[in-house]
Design a protein around this motif. Sequence first.
Motif, PDB file in Angstrom:
ATOM      1  N   SER A 153      25.540  56.814  45.439  1.00 22.33           N
ATOM      2  CA  SER A 153      26.316  56.337  46.591  1.00 22.33           C
ATOM      3  C   SER A 153      25.878  56.993  47.893  1.00 22.33           C
ATOM      4  O   SER A 153      26.151  56.483  48.977  1.00 22.33           O
ATOM      5  CB  SER A 153      27.815  56.601  46.369  1.00 22.33           C
ATOM      6  N   THR A 154      25.209  58.140  47.776  1.00 16.70           N
ATOM      7  CA  THR A 154      24.814  58.870  48.981  1.00 16.70           C
ATOM      8  C   THR A 154      23.301  58.935  49.186  1.00 16.70           C
ATOM      9  O   THR A 154      22.826  59.220  50.278  1.00 16.70           O
ATOM     10  CB  THR A 154      25.366  60.309  48.935  1.00 16.70           C
ATOM     11  N   ASN A 173      24.280  61.497  44.860  1.00 19.39           N
ATOM     12  CA  ASN A 173      24.363  60.506  43.791  1.00 19.39           C
ATOM     13  C   ASN A 173      23.909  59.145  44.324  1.00 19.39           C
ATOM     14  O   ASN A 173      23.424  59.043  45.459  1.00 19.39           O
ATOM     15  CB  ASN A 173      25.788  60.444  43.225  1.00 19.39           C
ATOM     16  N   ILE A 214      20.357  56.399  48.799  1.00 20.31           N
ATOM     17  CA  ILE A 214      20.210  54.958  48.594  1.00 20.31           C
ATOM     18  C   ILE A 214      18.823  54.509  49.046  1.00 20.31           C
ATOM     19  O   ILE A 214      18.329  54.938  50.094  1.00 20.31           O
ATOM     20  CB  ILE A 214      21.281  54.186  49.393  1.00 20.31           C
ATOM     21  N   THR A 240      19.738  46.560  47.304  1.00 22.91           N
ATOM     22  CA  THR A 240      19.762  47.963  46.896  1.00 22.91           C
ATOM     23  C   THR A 240      18.953  48.131  45.613  1.00 22.91           C
ATOM     24  O   THR A 240      19.154  47.415  44.640  1.00 22.91           O
ATOM     25  CB  THR A 240      21.205  48.443  46.662  1.00 22.91           C
TER      26      THR A 240
END
Length: 357
Positions: free
Chosen positions: A69-70, A67, A72, A79
């Motif tokens: 969060s993992t 997702n 990037i 970001t």
Amino acid sequence: MKIKNVLQAFALAAVVLFTACSDDDTSATYLSPSAIVSNPADDEIDVARNKVISVDFSEEMDPSTINASTFIVTQGDVTIEGTVSYSGTTAKFIPKTNLSADKVYTISITTGVKNLAGNALETRMERKFTTNINVAGLAVVDLGAAGNYVVLAKTAINNNPTSAITGNLGLSPAATSYITGLSLTDFTGYATSAQVTGKLYAADMASPTPINLTTAVENMTTAYNNAAGRPLPDFLELGAGNIGGITLTAGLYKWTSTVTIPTDVTISGTADDVWIFQISGDLTMSAAVNITLQGGAKASNIFWQVAGEATFGTTSHSEGIILSMTGITFQTGATFNGRALAQTAVILDGNTVVQPQ
């Protein structure tokens, strides 16, 4: 007795064999997976700014662990916003907007990613790539003969008096009778109106008006298709279709549904900058909302390509060239600096319409 011993020995061997096979079959679940290939590759240069970034894993992974969060993507300390998806053994990251030119980006896959057995990635993966150098800016949409009109429609031009329109009006293939509310005075090949600083043309007027209008309408359709077909949007689904309060810099924007403008919008850029807004649904601007130009931005370089209806609320103010496959409606007291080019009808209601300079 001997038979019993043989049977016991065979059973013991079967247990040992089954255990060994079970250990062999499941041993992989105790190993950590790895991210083995990235696209772009590590240290790749001249990467397209609309690149879909992908990472392949050594085995099938748990989709719930892949997702934003993992997986990037960053540029320096920033970001990048985007959409993460996963299928088979491949994870993909689609940036929300085109990446910046000539910049170094980092792809990171964290150890929060796990395989189906729950084992985490053995080490954090990082890959870097550099985007290509910026190319020439977005080109304007060529209106051809459609650019000779401030209002151009195919089926009707309906006005609720009293409007003030600066520029020519054209209607084709519909006849003069489908221009209403403007109290026309007929001349050879054109008409005039006290509400129009310019001339009005319709398909049933004297030559060469019919052929001129046919060309203009064909050019309008070509311009619409050109705007709709521009590839590589710089901004995709900005604001989920609600662009109220946003400052819009130059570039190509794309939405796959309706766009609304509920609050004031600023279009900011230089006199050479170009804006193309590709809208697959309707464009709806609320009452008393204003579009303001900043920094030298010109209405003649702003193109609203609208597949649905374009509606501008009462006393609103809008800017740009409207290329609508369906109708364009200006509600009571709305003002407009630009061109209204519709493949059906244009509806006016006590509006001020001025062609762009």
